[in-house]
Design an enzyme around this catalytic site. Structure first.
Site, short mmCIF file in Angstrom:
data_model
loop_
_atom_site.label_atom_id
_atom_site.label_comp_id
_atom_site.label_asym_id
_atom_site.label_seq_id
_atom_site.Cartn_x
_atom_site.Cartn_y
_atom_site.Cartn_z
N CYS A 96 0.81 -1.23 0.00
CA CYS A 96 0.00 0.00 0.00
C CYS A 96 0.84 1.28 0.00
O CYS A 96 0.29 2.37 -0.10
CB CYS A 96 -0.98 0.01 1.17
N CYS B 206 13.12 0.34 12.73
CA CYS B 206 12.49 1.12 13.79
C CYS B 206 11.11 1.56 13.27
O CYS B 206 11.01 2.49 12.48
CB CYS B 206 13.38 2.31 14.11
#
Length: 172
Positions: free
Chosen positions: A139, A159
């Site tokens: 997406c 992260c």
């Protein structure tokens, strides 16, 4: 204006730019970021802005669609230690296996490897330093950044913003 005054003003302006860059949220649209897409320039999962807003929470929308960053230590996924899979909150694509999660002490869920073909990485120059942005391959949602200060075996630290992820526990 003297040369000394001009140099002083330039130094003050440079410091202000650096400080502003460190504390500002980025506001670029991941859907327009460079990286692998279909031939028509779209990601496999695509929605209008109104559809994304209706589907996502405001916090998830801000991170996934506007590349914002959630506050450190605010994600419930920091303390998620069960076996399972972390998926994209925008399209449910599996992104990380729980066995690759580790405590990076940074305040965001961190992983040393992504599932193959699940993410797109590209250069991010939105702040004062060059970083590697991580997007969902399906997406185009902004997930976070990857750094080269993680544990073995990869040495990587993905992260991730917790609001960009969902967790699906393994079946017992």
């Amino acid at each position: 204006m003297t040369r000394r005054e001009m140099i002083g003003m330039g130094s003050v302006a440079a410091v202000a730019i650096v400080v502003a860059g460190r504390y500002a949220l980025t506001a670029k649209s991941p859907a327009t970021s460079s990286g692998p897409k279909r031939a028509d320039g779209t990601f496999p999962v695509s929605h209008t802005d109104a559809q994304w807003r209706a589907t996502l929470t405001p916090a998830s929308y801000s991170v996934l669609r506007e590349a914002a960053t959630e506050k450190p230590f605010s994600s419930a996924l920091l303390t998620e230690h069960r076996q399972g899979v972390f998926k994209c909150a925008g399209c449910a694509k599996p992104l990380f296996r729980s066995g690759t999660k580790f405590d990076s002490h940074t305040g965001w869920p961190s992983f040393w490897a992504a599932i193959a073909q699940s993410v797109i990485e590209h250069e991010d120059r939105s702040m004062t330093e060059v970083r590697t942005e991580v997007l969902c391959a399906d997406c185009g949602g902004h997930l976070g950044h990857v750094f080269d200060d993680g544990p073995k075996p990869t040495g990587l630290r993905y992260c991730m913003n917790g609001v960009a992820l969902t967790f699906i526990p393994a079946k017992a």
